[in-house]
Design a protein around this motif. Structure first.
Motif, PDB file in Angstrom:
ATOM      1  N   PHE A  15       0.844  -1.191   0.000  1.00 27.29           N
ATOM      2  CA  PHE A  15       0.000   0.000   0.000  1.00 27.29           C
ATOM      3  C   PHE A  15       0.879   1.241   0.000  1.00 27.29           C
ATOM      4  O   PHE A  15       1.994   1.229   0.512  1.00 27.29           O
ATOM      5  N   ASP A  16       0.366   2.321  -0.551  1.00 30.97           N
ATOM      6  CA  ASP A  16       1.117   3.568  -0.582  1.00 30.97           C
ATOM      7  C   ASP A  16       1.520   3.984   0.836  1.00 30.97           C
ATOM      8  O   ASP A  16       0.679   4.054   1.732  1.00 30.97           O
ATOM      9  N   GLY A  17       2.816   4.245   1.003  1.00 29.22           N
ATOM     10  CA  GLY A  17       3.300   4.703   2.293  1.00 29.22           C
ATOM     11  C   GLY A  17       3.421   3.630   3.352  1.00 29.22           C
ATOM     12  O   GLY A  17       3.697   3.940   4.518  1.00 29.22           O
ATOM     13  N   GLU A  18       3.209   2.366   2.973  1.00 23.44           N
ATOM     14  CA  GLU A  18       3.258   1.254   3.927  1.00 23.44           C
ATOM     15  C   GLU A  18       4.280   0.226   3.459  1.00 23.44           C
ATOM     16  O   GLU A  18       4.392  -0.013   2.255  1.00 23.44           O
ATOM     17  N   PRO A  19       4.994  -0.408   4.393  1.00 30.00           N
ATOM     18  CA  PRO A  19       5.796  -1.564   3.981  1.00 30.00           C
ATOM     19  C   PRO A  19       4.866  -2.712   3.600  1.00 30.00           C
ATOM     20  O   PRO A  19       3.831  -2.917   4.239  1.00 30.00           O
ATOM     21  N   SER A  20       5.182  -3.411   2.528  1.00 33.66           N
ATOM     22  CA  SER A  20       4.376  -4.571   2.175  1.00 33.66           C
ATOM     23  C   SER A  20       4.631  -5.680   3.196  1.00 33.66           C
ATOM     24  O   SER A  20       5.614  -5.649   3.940  1.00 33.66           O
ATOM     25  N   PHE A  21       3.743  -6.656   3.223  1.00 32.93           N
ATOM     26  CA  PHE A  21       3.959  -7.786   4.126  1.00 32.93           C
ATOM     27  C   PHE A  21       5.230  -8.537   3.756  1.00 32.93           C
ATOM     28  O   PHE A  21       5.890  -9.119   4.619  1.00 32.93           O
ATOM     29  N   LEU A  22       5.574  -8.537   2.475  1.00 32.91           N
ATOM     30  CA  LEU A  22       6.818  -9.185   2.048  1.00 32.91           C
ATOM     31  C   LEU A  22       8.019  -8.443   2.632  1.00 32.91           C
ATOM     32  O   LEU A  22       8.998  -9.065   3.069  1.00 32.91           O
ATOM     33  N   ASP A  23       7.960  -7.105   2.654  1.00 40.35           N
ATOM     34  CA  ASP A  23       9.037  -6.330   3.271  1.00 40.35           C
ATOM     35  C   ASP A  23       9.137  -6.618   4.760  1.00 40.35           C
ATOM     36  O   ASP A  23      10.235  -6.742   5.316  1.00 40.35           O
ATOM     37  N   LEU A  24       7.995  -6.702   5.424  1.00 39.87           N
ATOM     38  CA  LEU A  24       8.006  -7.006   6.855  1.00 39.87           C
ATOM     39  C   LEU A  24       8.635  -8.373   7.113  1.00 39.87           C
ATOM     40  O   LEU A  24       9.393  -8.555   8.073  1.00 39.87           O
ATOM     41  N   ALA A  25       8.326  -9.337   6.261  1.00 39.59           N
ATOM     42  CA  ALA A  25       8.866 -10.682   6.437  1.00 39.59           C
ATOM     43  C   ALA A  25      10.380 -10.709   6.289  1.00 39.59           C
ATOM     44  O   ALA A  25      11.056 -11.549   6.913  1.00 39.59           O
ATOM     45  N   ARG A  26      10.908  -9.799   5.500  1.00 45.71           N
ATOM     46  CA  ARG A  26      12.359  -9.752   5.289  1.00 45.71           C
ATOM     47  C   ARG A  26      13.078  -9.008   6.415  1.00 45.71           C
ATOM     48  O   ARG A  26      14.305  -9.021   6.481  1.00 45.71           O
ATOM     49  N   GLY A  27      12.337  -8.336   7.279  1.00 43.16           N
ATOM     50  CA  GLY A  27      12.942  -7.575   8.358  1.00 43.16           C
ATOM     51  C   GLY A  27      13.271  -8.441   9.556  1.00 43.16           C
ATOM     52  O   GLY A  27      13.156  -9.668   9.534  1.00 43.16           O
ATOM     53  N   GLY A  28      13.665  -7.787  10.639  1.00 39.43           N
ATOM     54  CA  GLY A  28      14.043  -8.513  11.841  1.00 39.43           C
ATOM     55  C   GLY A  28      12.835  -9.035  12.603  1.00 39.43           C
ATOM     56  O   GLY A  28      11.698  -8.585  12.403  1.00 39.43           O
ATOM     57  N   ASP A  29      13.087  -9.985  13.503  1.00 39.84           N
ATOM     58  CA  ASP A  29      12.005 -10.601  14.277  1.00 39.84           C
ATOM     59  C   ASP A  29      11.284  -9.565  15.138  1.00 39.84           C
ATOM     60  O   ASP A  29      10.050  -9.587  15.244  1.00 39.84           O
ATOM     61  N   ALA A  30      12.039  -8.673  15.764  1.00 45.87           N
ATOM     62  CA  ALA A  30      11.415  -7.699  16.654  1.00 45.87           C
ATOM     63  C   ALA A  30      10.501  -6.754  15.880  1.00 45.87           C
ATOM     64  O   ALA A  30       9.393  -6.420  16.344  1.00 45.87           O
ATOM     65  N   GLU A  31      10.943  -6.330  14.709  1.00 42.99           N
ATOM     66  CA  GLU A  31      10.141  -5.423  13.900  1.00 42.99           C
ATOM     67  C   GLU A  31       8.862  -6.109  13.410  1.00 42.99           C
ATOM     68  O   GLU A  31       7.778  -5.504  13.403  1.00 42.99           O
ATOM     69  N   LEU A  32       8.993  -7.365  13.002  1.00 43.53           N
ATOM     70  CA  LEU A  32       7.821  -8.107  12.531  1.00 43.53           C
ATOM     71  C   LEU A  32       6.827  -8.319  13.665  1.00 43.53           C
ATOM     72  O   LEU A  32       5.609  -8.127  13.501  1.00 43.53           O
ATOM     73  N   ASP A  33       7.333  -8.693  14.829  1.00 38.34           N
ATOM     74  CA  ASP A  33       6.459  -8.901  15.983  1.00 38.34           C
ATOM     75  C   ASP A  33       5.746  -7.606  16.364  1.00 38.34           C
ATOM     76  O   ASP A  33       4.541  -7.606  16.661  1.00 38.34           O
ATOM     77  N   ALA A  34       6.467  -6.486  16.344  1.00 35.38           N
ATOM     78  CA  ALA A  34       5.871  -5.203  16.708  1.00 35.38           C
ATOM     79  C   ALA A  34       4.791  -4.794  15.717  1.00 35.38           C
ATOM     80  O   ALA A  34       3.755  -4.238  16.103  1.00 35.38           O
ATOM     81  N   ALA A  35       5.009  -5.070  14.434  1.00 32.49           N
ATOM     82  CA  ALA A  35       4.017  -4.716  13.421  1.00 32.49           C
ATOM     83  C   ALA A  35       2.728  -5.507  13.628  1.00 32.49           C
ATOM     84  O   ALA A  35       1.629  -4.939  13.590  1.00 32.49           O
ATOM     85  N   ILE A  36       2.857  -6.815  13.859  1.00 32.24           N
ATOM     86  CA  ILE A  36       1.658  -7.639  14.069  1.00 32.24           C
ATOM     87  C   ILE A  36       0.951  -7.228  15.350  1.00 32.24           C
ATOM     88  O   ILE A  36      -0.288  -7.174  15.409  1.00 32.24           O
TER      89      ILE A  36
END
Length: 263
Positions: A80-101
Motif C-alpha cells: 500500500f502507498d506509504g506502507e511496507p508490504s507484508f513481504l518487506d516485513l517478512a524480510r525484516g528482523g524478528d522484533a520489527e515483525l512482531d511489533a508490526a503484528i
C-alpha cells in the motif's frame, strides 16, 4: 435520542456516537470492506476516541459484505502507498515483525473492554480478518446470507488477529481446528447452532434487530453490567473457588454502592 455525532471518518472507518451507543462502520463497500493496516489503525483510533458515556458499540459494514478479509494488495511487492508490504516485513528482523503484528492486533482487542458491550452486525461475507473482527465483539447478530470463513491456513498463514481465542471459547477446540484448517464457509443456521452468533434475521431486519438488542443491553445499571461482564469473561481462566471469590467481591462492591457506601 439525539442526532448522531460524527467522531471519526478515515481510512475506511467511520465512528458515530448517539447518546450511549456508538457505531463503527466499515465504509469501503466497493472492495467488500477489505482490510489494511491503515484501516486497522483507524479502528484502534476509534476505540480510543469513544466518549466515556458510551456503553454499547455496534460494528457494521456498508454494502453486501461485512468484510471480505485482508486486502490482497498487502502481499504484492508494492504493498500500500506509504506502507511496507507484508513481504518487506517478512524480510525484516524478528522484533520489527512482531511489533508490526502487535500493532495490527490492537484494532481487534479494545472491543472486549469490560465497560463496553460490543455487537457485530454481520451480513454477507465475513472472511479471515473479517471473521476475526466479528469474533472480537461480545455478541454477533447475523443476516441469513452470512458466510463466515477462516481462510488464513488455506493461504499458508495462521489467524493472528486475536480470533483463535474467542473461536475456541465459542465452539471448542475440535470444531475450531476443523473450521480453521478446512477454511470452509459457515452459514447463519450453523453459526447460531454452534454459538458463533446470538441471532439470525433476514438481511433487511439486521439493523432493527441490532437496535433492539442494544436497547435491551442499556436497560440494566451500567456498573452492574461492567461487573457481570468481568465475571463472565474471566470465568474460563479461573478455578471454581477463584470464581466464587470474584463473585463475592463483585457483589460486595455492588451492595455497598446500592447502600451509598462506596468510595
Amino acid at each position: 435520542m439525539t442526532s448522531p455525532d460524527n467522531v471519526l471518518d478515515k481510512d475506511g472507518v467511520r465512528l458515530t456516537v448517539e447518546d450511549a451507543i456508538a457505531t463503527v462502520t466499515l465504509t469501503n463497500p466497493d472492495k467488500r470492506n477489505a482490510q489494511s493496516p491503515a484501516l486497522w489503525r483507524a479502528l484502534t483510533e476509534a476505540g480510543r476516541s469513544l466518549p466515556g458515556s458510551v456503553r454499547v458499540v455496534v460494528l457494521r459494514g456498508e454494502g453486501k459484505s461485512f468484510s471480505a478479509g485482508l486486502d490482497r494488495q498487502a502481499f504484492t511487492p508494492e504493498g500500500f502507498d506509504g506502507e511496507p508490504s507484508f513481504l518487506d516485513l517478512a524480510r525484516g528482523g524478528d522484533a520489527e515483525l512482531d511489533a508490526a503484528i502487535a500493532e495490527y492486533q490492537d484494532a481487534f482487542t479494545w472491543w472486549r473492554r469490560n465497560d463496553l458491550i460490543t455487537i457485530a452486525a454481520v451480513q454477507g461475507h465475513a472472511i479471515g480478518a473479517g471473521f476475526q473482527l466479528a469474533l472480537a465483539c461480545d455478541l454477533r447478530v447475523v443476516a441469513e446470507d452470512v458466510q463466515f470463513a477462516m481462510r488464513e491456513t488455506s493461504l499458508g498463514l495462521v489467524p493472528d488477529l486475536t480470533g483463535t481465542h474467542p473461536l475456541v471459547g465459542l465452539v471448542g477446540y475440535a470444531r475450531a481446528l476443523e473450521i480453521c484448517v478446512t477454511g470452509r464457509f459457515i452459514g447463519a443456521a450453523e453459526a447460531v447452532g454452534a454459538g458463533l452468533a446470538n441471532l439470525s434475521v433476514p438481511a433487511d431486519e439486521l439493523d432493527g434487530a441490532v437496535r433492539d438488542l442494544a436497547g435491551a443491553l442499556l436497560a440494566a445499571p451500567r456498573d452492574a453490567v461492567i461487573e457481570t461482564k468481568a465475571l463472565l469473561s474471566g470465568a474460563s481462566v479461573r478455578t471454581l473457588d477463584d470464581q466464587r471469590t470474584a463473585e463475592r467481591a463483585a457483589q460486595g462492591r455492588r451492595l455497598r454502592d446500592l447502600a451509598g457506601l462506596s468510595d
